[in-house]
Structures are given as C-alpha cells and as structure tokens.
Scaffold this active site. Structure first.
Site, PDB file in Angstrom:
ATOM      1  N   ASN A 137      43.217  37.515  34.128  1.00 48.32           N
ATOM      2  CA  ASN A 137      42.975  38.907  33.769  1.00 48.32           C
ATOM      3  C   ASN A 137      42.389  39.647  34.974  1.00 48.32           C
ATOM      4  OD1 ASN A 137      39.949  38.815  33.592  1.00 48.32           O
ATOM      5  ND2 ASN A 137      40.466  37.263  32.062  1.00 48.32           N
ATOM      6  N   TYR A 138      42.092  40.925  34.787  1.00 51.13           N
ATOM      7  CA  TYR A 138      41.756  41.785  35.925  1.00 51.13           C
ATOM      8  C   TYR A 138      40.275  41.766  36.299  1.00 51.13           C
ATOM      9  CZ  TYR A 138      46.380  43.734  35.155  1.00 51.13           C
ATOM     10  OH  TYR A 138      47.729  43.892  35.015  1.00 51.13           O
TER      11      TYR A 138
END
Ligand code: PMT
Length: 401
Positions: free
Chosen positions: A212-213
């Site tokens: 994820n970011y």
C-alpha cells in the site's frame, strides 16, 4: 528567578534584523534561568548588536566566523551542534530561513543548524510583506516538516513603521517555550514505547507483492517525538525510504505482516506504550511462488488470499496495564468505523484520519486527526505537520498514564 534551565546547553542564533536588540534580553533571561548559552551570530547580526554585549551577558566569546581572527583557530560547528541541547534562532530573518531550508552553509549559524542533533526553535522577524510572501510561507512550511519548531511572529508596529504580522515574539514568551520544551523532554523518560510504521509487503513471487501507499512518515514522526520526550523507542518499520538518527530509537525493519507481528509481540513484552500506525495488509497470498510467475503461461490468473493476523487485536488481548493506541484510516463513516475498531481491538485510544481529506493520509507531510478514547470522548485537531500531530497524540497518551 527559578533555575528551570540549570545544566541545559543552548545555542542562541542571532541574525541581521532590528529585533536582534531583543536577543540580548532573551539571552539574559536564559542565563538567569540557569542555562549555559553559546551565541552564534551572522555577519549581518553584528551590525545590529555588538558581540561585546552578548559575550558579557553570556560569559562566553561569541562565535561568528569559521576561524578565530587572531589565532586562525577553527570554530567547530560539529562540536557546537553536538553540545547543544536546544538551538534557538531569534531573530530569524527571511534570508536565514531560506538558507536553512536549502542547506546553504555559508556562515557559522546555518552550518551549526545543519550539524545540530538537538531540537531547533526559530523565531522569525521581518516586515509584514516579507512574512506574507509565498516564498517565506513555503520555507516556513518546509522547516516545520523538517521538525523545526516555529515561534510565530506577532502583529504590531514594525521597524518599517508599518503595522502587521512580523514582529519577533517577546523574549519572555520565547523563554516560556524553551522551558516547556525541556519539561516535555523528560515526560516519557524511563518509558519504553513501541511504534509500528509504514506498509507491509506480502510477496506473490520473488518480484511482486501486495502493498500500500504508506510512507512511514506518520510512524517515524511519532518515534522521533517519543524519543525527544525521553522514551526508549522500538520502531518496527515496514519497507520505507526514511531514516532515523535519534540514539534512543532502535529500528527493526520488517517486510510482511507476519514479520511485523513477530517483532511487535517481542517488543510489547516489556513496553509501556504501543502506538500502531502501520498500514498492515489485511490479506496475503496463500502461497508465494518460488520463481517469477510467467505472463505467457496463462491468459489471466486468480490470486488466492488468506487473512493476515491482526497485530493490534493480538496485542490487545495481551495488553495488561500497557497503553495501546491504534490508527484508523477510513474513507467513509470515519467515526463509527474507528469506534468499532477501538472496541474490537481493545485499544485505549484510536487516531482517526480520513482519505477524503487532502491534508491527511498516505505520504503527506501533514495529517488531520480526531482522537477517540476508550471512555468514548473525542478530540478533533486541525491539519498540522505529522510531527505536530505526533506531539498531540503523545500529549493525550500522557494524560492516560
Ligand atoms: O505512513 P504515512 O504515509 O505517513 O501514512 C500514515 C497512515 C495513513 C498510514 C496512518 O496515519 C494510518 O492511518 N495508519 C493506519 C492505517 C490502517 O491500516 O488502518 P486500519 O484502519 O486498516 O487499521 C486499524 C488499526 O489496526 C491500525 O492501528 C493498524 O496498524 C492495525 N492493524 C490493521 C490490520 C492488521 N492486520 N493488523 C493491525 O495491527
């Protein structure tokens, strides 16, 4: 006067602005409160106040040049940076602020700033238009993101005889901020704080993963702030590009949720406070292929996923008297979802941030949070730098102790 700063080493940076005359009074206040103060002044600063005055007040020769005039002896900015428990730059001109942002080390003051391991406070002073200029405001925002504490200028009559924002804060208020900093510095002394940060990566094959970011910025800011308050910190970080330098932070790098759980359980055993800011993948591939999955072999593929362990819920079951704080990153029904997580994971407090907010979330330098406590009370904060948000979170945790 009470010796609130006894034994503290303070570097007082003075730059070339008319408010430099107030620095002499600030210096006197710091000395009277028991601090040992080393003045570092820029060449322009000396046009506004003489080194003789400052040396007499501090009891130390003032440092301004890279080399001493008579002996040619080198003034070590590195030694000064290590000596300082706190650096206060008052007044700070727009020029010095710009140099600090860009790392232009062409004088002793900026060079000392770049070497300083300690906290840094900056009290800007300039004309109202210079203060309001987008360039100055951009630079101030960058300094804040770098962890520098800004003592905002006040409004009133300025040296130009114009009236507006840009006056350096009064010396008494700067002294109060200095005292508050040292008081806070010890507030977590003797405590062991565990922080999880960043994403987890769940391998699909040797070259691919589910991730994820999360950048880790929020968790690293919490770790730095806890260490600055005297805590011993174990920072369990997923794959991020950030660095830490505080000697009280032990960093353990992990990749997957399972590795993070293992390290978190280990560290949790003797901790006092755990703050779980990591964006942990909820699912991982059921199997990780030994070699790269070849595109030619199939037209499409279905990836079978299995649920990852919930680190927060696992620690929640073993919590005992420890303080356990989680985060909730939501896109909708923020408060309801977060309140449910607080109960399900047996947390003492949950930090709610929303992906709907452009100033919050992944990889931003700012965040905007609401803190919900187990007694169902909540407190909403405006958008701030992640370091300031970390301070707000720790302030609230300290109230739970
Ligand atoms: O890293 P940055 O780029 O600075 O971004 C910061 C952030 C947005 C990642 C951070 O502020 C944040 O919100 N972190 C939590 C993100 C998240 O995964 O939230 P969640 O609502 O899915 O999880 C709730 C809580 O349970 C979190 O404390 C999480 O760490 C924890 N959790 C979740 C799943 C899991 N398997 N184990 C967990 O421990």
């Amino acid at each position: 006067m009470e010796q609130t700063l006894k034994g503290k080493h303070i570097v007082l940076g003075i730059t070339g602005g008319i408010a430099a005359y107030k620095s002499a009074y600030l210096l006197r206040l710091l000395i009277k409160a028991g601090a040992e103060v080393q003045v570092v002044i820029t060449p322009n600063g000396k046009e506004f106040i003489t080194p003789a005055t400052l040396a007499a007040l501090s009891g130390k020769p003032v440092v301004s040049e890279f080399f001493a005039a008579n002996t040619g002896e080198w003034h070590s900015h590195v030694d000064l940076g290590l000596w300082s428990d706190l650096m206060v730059i008052a007044p700070a001109t727009a020029s010095t602020i710009g140099k600090m942002v860009s790392g232009v080390a062409d004088n002793m003051l900026v060079t000392t700033y770049l070497s300083a391991k300690s906290h840094v406070m900056v009290a800007p002073a300039m004309d109202l238009d210079m203060w309001a200029h987008p360039s100055t405001q951009r630079n101030i925002a960058t300094l804040m993101a770098d962890g520098v504490e800004i003592i905002q200028p006040g409004s009133g009559e300025l040296a130009s005889h114009l009236t507006g924002k840009g006056r350096m804060e009064e010396p008494e208020e700067i002294l109060r901020r200095v005292e508050a900093f040292f008081k806070k510095k010890e507030s977590l002394s003797g405590k062991h704080v565990v922080v999880t940060a960043g994403p987890t990566y769940e391998n699909i094959d040797p070259v691919r993963f589910i991730g994820n970011y999360s950048s880790g910025k929020m968790g690293f800011a919490i770790a730095e702030e806890a260490a600055a308050r005297g805590a011993r910190v174990t920072l369990i970080a997923g794959p991020v590009a950030l660095q830490t330098s505080h000697p009280a932070i032990e960093r353990i790098d992990v990749r997957s949720a399972r590795e993070m759980l293992h390290q978190a359980e280990n560290a949790f055993a003797d901790c006092d406070i755990a703050i779980l800011s990591a964006a942990v993948a909820d699912y991982a591939p059921a199997e990780c292929a030994d070699s790269k999955i070849k595109r030619e072999k199939t037209d499409g593929m279905t990836l079978q996923l299995v649920k990852n362990p919930d680190i927060a819920a696992t620690l929640g079951k073993e919590k005992g008297s420890r303080i356990l704080v989680g985060f909730a990153l939501e896109t909708d029904h923020e408060m309801e979802n977060a309140a449910r997580k607080l109960i399900n994971k047996n947390l003492d407090m949950i930090v709610v941030n929303s992906l709907q907010n452009p100033l919050a979330g992944f990889n931003k330098d700012t965040n905007q949070v609401t803190l919900i406590k187990a007694d169902n009370t909540s407190k909403a904060f405006p958008a701030k730098t992640k370091r300031e948000v970390a301070a707000d979170i720790l302030d609230e945790i300290e109230k739970l102790k």
